[in-house]
Design a protein around this motif. Structure first.
Motif, PDB file in Angstrom:
ATOM      1  N   TRP A 221       0.821  -1.200   0.000  1.00 49.55           N
ATOM      2  CA  TRP A 221       0.000   0.000   0.000  1.00 49.55           C
ATOM      3  C   TRP A 221       0.869   1.270   0.000  1.00 49.55           C
ATOM      4  O   TRP A 221       0.452   2.314  -0.526  1.00 49.55           O
ATOM      5  N   ALA A 303      -4.929   7.996   2.870  1.00 53.10           N
ATOM      6  CA  ALA A 303      -4.375   6.726   2.369  1.00 53.10           C
ATOM      7  C   ALA A 303      -4.982   5.542   3.113  1.00 53.10           C
ATOM      8  O   ALA A 303      -5.206   4.478   2.530  1.00 53.10           O
ATOM      9  N   ALA A 305      -8.023   5.613   4.327  1.00 53.79           N
ATOM     10  CA  ALA A 305      -9.395   5.545   3.794  1.00 53.79           C
ATOM     11  C   ALA A 305      -9.433   4.695   2.524  1.00 53.79           C
ATOM     12  O   ALA A 305     -10.416   3.997   2.262  1.00 53.79           O
ATOM     13  N   ASP A 306      -8.358   4.729   1.736  1.00 59.20           N
ATOM     14  CA  ASP A 306      -8.288   3.876   0.541  1.00 59.20           C
ATOM     15  C   ASP A 306      -8.276   2.400   0.925  1.00 59.20           C
ATOM     16  O   ASP A 306      -8.917   1.574   0.272  1.00 59.20           O
ATOM     17  N   LEU A 307      -7.530   2.061   1.989  1.00 60.28           N
ATOM     18  CA  LEU A 307      -7.533   0.672   2.469  1.00 60.28           C
ATOM     19  C   LEU A 307      -8.930   0.279   2.928  1.00 60.28           C
ATOM     20  O   LEU A 307      -9.374  -0.850   2.702  1.00 60.28           O
ATOM     21  N   ALA A 309     -11.725   1.554   1.824  1.00 57.63           N
ATOM     22  CA  ALA A 309     -12.555   1.420   0.621  1.00 57.63           C
ATOM     23  C   ALA A 309     -12.353   0.054  -0.029  1.00 57.63           C
ATOM     24  O   ALA A 309     -13.308  -0.611  -0.417  1.00 57.63           O
ATOM     25  N   ILE A 310     -11.124  -0.375  -0.128  1.00 60.84           N
ATOM     26  CA  ILE A 310     -10.835  -1.596  -0.889  1.00 60.84           C
ATOM     27  C   ILE A 310     -11.036  -2.853  -0.046  1.00 60.84           C
ATOM     28  O   ILE A 310     -11.611  -3.827  -0.507  1.00 60.84           O
ATOM     29  N   VAL A 311     -10.576  -2.821   1.217  1.00 61.26           N
ATOM     30  CA  VAL A 311     -10.568  -4.048   2.024  1.00 61.26           C
ATOM     31  C   VAL A 311     -11.637  -4.046   3.123  1.00 61.26           C
ATOM     32  O   VAL A 311     -12.064  -5.095   3.572  1.00 61.26           O
ATOM     33  N   ASN A 312     -12.045  -2.880   3.583  1.00 64.54           N
ATOM     34  CA  ASN A 312     -13.092  -2.743   4.600  1.00 64.54           C
ATOM     35  C   ASN A 312     -12.826  -3.590   5.855  1.00 64.54           C
ATOM     36  O   ASN A 312     -13.616  -4.453   6.223  1.00 64.54           O
ATOM     37  N   PRO A 313     -11.685  -3.326   6.535  1.00 63.03           N
ATOM     38  CA  PRO A 313     -11.352  -4.124   7.727  1.00 63.03           C
ATOM     39  C   PRO A 313     -12.100  -3.640   8.960  1.00 63.03           C
ATOM     40  O   PRO A 313     -12.694  -2.564   8.956  1.00 63.03           O
ATOM     41  N   PRO A 343     -15.582   5.650   1.964  1.00 60.02           N
ATOM     42  CA  PRO A 343     -16.900   5.666   1.304  1.00 60.02           C
ATOM     43  C   PRO A 343     -18.033   5.460   2.302  1.00 60.02           C
ATOM     44  O   PRO A 343     -17.975   4.562   3.151  1.00 60.02           O
ATOM     45  N   SER A 346     -18.503   3.378   5.777  1.00 65.74           N
ATOM     46  CA  SER A 346     -17.676   2.183   5.906  1.00 65.74           C
ATOM     47  C   SER A 346     -16.634   2.305   7.020  1.00 65.74           C
ATOM     48  O   SER A 346     -16.094   1.299   7.474  1.00 65.74           O
TER      49      SER A 346
END
Lengths: 389, 389
Positions: A221, A303, A305-307, A309-313, A343, A346
């Motif tokens: 990342w 940055a 927030a991008d994780l 968005a993509i992985v939603n941990p 997003p 989330s």
């Protein structure tokens, strides 16, 4: 094993409850581990009425495990007993401007030998050595350090110099392992651990398993985009997250805010980071440093927030020496930014905190991988954990 | 079920081989599916010597499954038989400038009824309806469409109007399901399917399982950053991937290149996208459109490189109506960009291609989720697949 390590001391009944395994399965596994000398039992009878209680714990005396964290600015070797209790550690400072293989291998061997001596251990005691090398390990057979660009084909030389059972993996997998065995990973099914130092990356645990990816490079990342055609990163790409929240990136932010600031010219990264909390805590706080931390929190929050968005941990933990030094100053602003930028809702239930795994999660994690490898090699771990080498 | 669907027609022995299950387990499962009417068998004896062969296939006549893809510019309902063979489909164009719940619900019901009629089916034949709604499903109980900002609390009204067993999920989970059952997912353990349309997102399959995330919002890569503080996205964040490679983003790129271009003013997204390949294929190609496609490929390639950095999949497929229209023009340049931008060699073995799942992967995927739900409800699927509603 995982449940036993997490509990420290426990008994067969509690293990069955915490793992969901049947009493019979637990009994079988424990008896194998007892026979292999991995687990010891202590019978407690005195001063009690009724059946004696048997307490199980990992047998630390079974041998020694060494975790070596090779970073850009230091090599740290930590000696653990076989229960992964830390016995001693040594840190050898290295110059971030040198990354020749022989220089790095010398530092690794030096740190290993010094740490073993400090732990009163000899090479014969060592069950396994785990070595974390920065960057992605691309192939199982041919290890490369992809970030920065230098490629390492020197593993054989390293293996020869070490002369002990050795596994190599990258720090992202090590921190994920540490978090999975000793940190939030014990309580969460999905989490991301963000490593902040000279390099930046993420250890990703999904459904209780470390995400490796098809070439063991998942979690890079730090080299995903923060800004299209933005700051040049040392990996060669423009606009990477690392170019903003890696140590050099933070220093560059300070230079942009106040080009004449004395810390903007500090040549050593560790000194630079150490000076920041002091500058914030003075009265009044250094305004350029305060602005640097604020911008860094915005970059880091976006940055992360991008994780999300993509992985939603479920949780994000921060680790690494920058996180230890600056975490208290960064976390509240990072939390706010993530909430704004992820997003929808989330991030509404997302926890963000500095990792509770202290004392070097990379070294602890890579030692855990070495222990897993050892247990696999002697046939005591049936779910073989993939490791790079 | 998965192996049976993938094979079309097969037999017990081949199922045991392809799934790795024992012959006894396959026999038990098949006999349950036969009893439930889900599977039929055909005995082939004539013209053969020796033991008769029994061929298994899904019993398409067991009932009908409907997949409804609700997008910003259309609602598409596809009627499948119970073997997921397509029988009929209807598309109702919707105006992307209207997203009032009643307008959308009317379009859904209209598309459903028209498609059933076209398939010569009645509501009594329907085993389940799957409805894909854009945006992340945040909670299992309370479905919200998070992107664009509108929140949907109208599922109960929709359920009442549909009047049939219904599951709701988001398009990212639908395309991942379609790819897993019918596309590259049958051959790959990890892959990402990128959906390109008005909205942009990613369906992520890791280790053969769809990544949902802690709130079912995993895959919202369209709302990860391409550029810090870049173009305002309709989700409210600045610099999202969608603001560059969603249809409105592509149109904005064209406006930036040539503000007076007639296509820059095209009010309908579908007309805009349809016009692009024509403009490229004319002699000489429209220079502003060519430059737009080139920039879009750079944006998309950089954004896919981020997915490679974080998740490191074996393959990336492109789907959605923008991908069908522009895929041939985009893919070569996207491939090149991903190779340049992904960390180290992490994209060296990566395949990138337009998805082989045609005819609406969202509708196919959401119908598959509805079939899984039906099989779970009648007790024929033991590994219950999580779905939003």
């Amino acid at each position: 094993m995982h449940a036993l390590l997490a509990a420290g001391e426990t008994n067969r009944g509690a293990l069955a409850r915490s793992t969901g395994l049947s009493a019979a399965t637990v009994a079988t596994v424990v008896s194998d581990l007892l026979a292999g000398g991995i687990v010891t039992e202590v019978r407690l009878t005195s001063g009690r009425v009724g059946r004696p209680t048997t307490t199980l714990r990992l047998n630390g005396n079974r041998g020694r495990i060494v975790g070596v964290d090779v970073a850009e600015t230091y090599v740290r070797a930590v000696v653990f007993d076989a229960a992964l209790d830390e016995l001693a550690q040594t840190e050898v400072a290295t110059d971030e401007h040198h990354d020749e293989p022989d220089y790095v291998i010398d530092a690794i061997v030096n740190a290993l030998d010094t740490a073993l001596k400090a732990a009163d251990a000899t090479r014969d005691d060592v069950l396994g050595v785990g070595i974390s090398l920065p960057g992605g390990m691309q192939h199982w057979a041919e290890v490369s350090v992809v970030v920065p660009n230098a490629t390492w084909h020197h593993i054989d030389r390293l293996r020869e110099r070490i002369g002990l059972p050795m596994v190599v993996d990258n720090p992202l997998k090590a921190i994920a392992t540490a978090e999975l065995w000793f940190g939030e990973g014990r309580r969460r099914s999905s989490m991301v651990t963000v490593n902040l130092g000279t390099g930046v990356g993420a250890g990703i645990v999904l459904e209780g398993t470390i995400l490796r990816g098809s070439q063991n490079t998942a979690g890079e990342w730090g080299h995903s985009l923060l800004s299209f055609e933005g700051r040049r990163c040392r990996c060669g790409r423009d606009g990477c997250v690392e170019a903003y929240v890696g140590v050099a990136g933070i220093q560059r932010t300070l230079s942009e805010i106040d080009p004449g600031h004395p810390l903007a010219a500090e040549p050593m990264q560790r000194e630079f980071i150490k000076a920041l909390p002091a500058a914030l805590e003075q009265v009044p706080p250094d305004p350029a440093v305060a602005e640097t931390i604020e911008r860094t929190a915005r970059y880091l929050g976006s940055a992360i927030a991008d994780l999300v968005a993509i992985v939603n941990p479920e949780m994000v933990t921060l680790t690494g020496w920058t996180a230890w030094a600056l975490g208290d100053h960064l976390v509240p602003a990072v939390r706010l930014r993530v909430l704004q930028e992820a997003p929808g809702d989330s991030a509404a239930d997302l926890d963000i905190a500095v990792s509770s795994v202290r004392g070097g999660s990379v070294a602890t994690g890579i030692a855990t991988i070495a222990l897993e490898r050892f247990l696999g090699d002697v046939g005591l771990l049936t779910t073989r954990v993939p490791t790079a080498l």
